[in-house]
Design a protein around this motif. Structure first.
Motif, PDB file in Angstrom:
ATOM      1  N   GLU A  81       0.838  -1.206   0.000  1.00  0.00           N
ATOM      2  CA  GLU A  81       0.000   0.000   0.000  1.00  0.00           C
ATOM      3  C   GLU A  81       0.874   1.258   0.000  1.00  0.00           C
ATOM      4  N   LEU A  82       1.968   1.240   0.735  1.00  0.00           N
ATOM      5  CA  LEU A  82       2.884   2.371   0.779  1.00  0.00           C
ATOM      6  C   LEU A  82       3.543   2.576  -0.586  1.00  0.00           C
ATOM      7  N   LEU A  83       3.968   1.477  -1.207  1.00  0.00           N
ATOM      8  CA  LEU A  83       4.565   1.577  -2.547  1.00  0.00           C
ATOM      9  C   LEU A  83       3.542   2.061  -3.565  1.00  0.00           C
ATOM     10  N   LYS A  84       2.304   1.645  -3.407  1.00  0.00           N
ATOM     11  CA  LYS A  84       1.245   2.099  -4.311  1.00  0.00           C
ATOM     12  C   LYS A  84       0.962   3.582  -4.093  1.00  0.00           C
ATOM     13  N   LEU A  85       0.920   4.001  -2.839  1.00  0.00           N
ATOM     14  CA  LEU A  85       0.627   5.378  -2.490  1.00  0.00           C
ATOM     15  C   LEU A  85       1.656   6.339  -3.085  1.00  0.00           C
ATOM     16  N   HIS A  86       2.901   5.886  -3.190  1.00  0.00           N
ATOM     17  CA  HIS A  86       3.968   6.752  -3.712  1.00  0.00           C
ATOM     18  C   HIS A  86       4.293   6.475  -5.176  1.00  0.00           C
TER      19      HIS A  86
END
Length: 154
Positions: free
Chosen positions: A3-8
């Motif tokens: 989710e963090l990689l997707k968010l950025h």
């Protein structure tokens, strides 16, 4: 982490089906794997693995410091308009005060009887054929012999 990689902006897609974006392809390599042994589909799993380079952590850290809200900060849903395809599960059958209903004794007894029958079933036929039948034949022969002796006496 996904989710963090997707968010950025490093990944796109949904849980279980993420893919690399152009930005993510600079820092990761995706490989497709398939067991491919033939036969039924459920016996032939296929999956993708993603290997991230060491520079990915530094780049993500820099992105997080530069834009704490993420890549899609203006487009990301707020708590009220969450667009997640997953919904929390809830049990509508409970009374709402947190107590969980217990199985009834009747149901447990029936379940125990079924399990017991399944465990005993392989032993019943040999017991019947090797113990009960010969004993019944012996008893019947003894009674028949006794009746013939009594009828001969009369």
């Amino acid at each position: 982490m996904n989710e963090l990689l997707k968010l950025h902006g490093y990944l796109d897609g949904n849980p279980g089906a993420y893919g690399l974006t152009e930005k993510g392809q600079q820092y990761a390599e995706e490989k497709y794997h398939s067991r491919g042994t033939g036969g039924y589909a459920q016996y032939n799993p296929s999956w993708e693995t993603r290997t991230w380079s060491d520079e990915a952590a530094a780049a993500l850290k820099a992105d997080m410091e530069a834009n704490p809200g993420g890549f899609d900060a203006g487009d990301s849903p707020t708590e009220e308009e969450d667009t997640s395809p997953y919904e929390p599960s809830s049990d509508c059958s409970s009374s709402g005060d947190g107590d969980v209903s217990q199985p009834s004794w009747k149901g447990l007894a029936i379940g125990g009887a079924v399990v017991g029958a399944l465990l005993i079933a392989p032993h019943v036929k040999p017991f019947w054929n090797n113990k009960v039948k010969p004993a019944a034949k012996k008893l019947r022969a003894g009674l028949a012999k006794k009746e013939s002796v009594e009828s001969a006496d009369s």
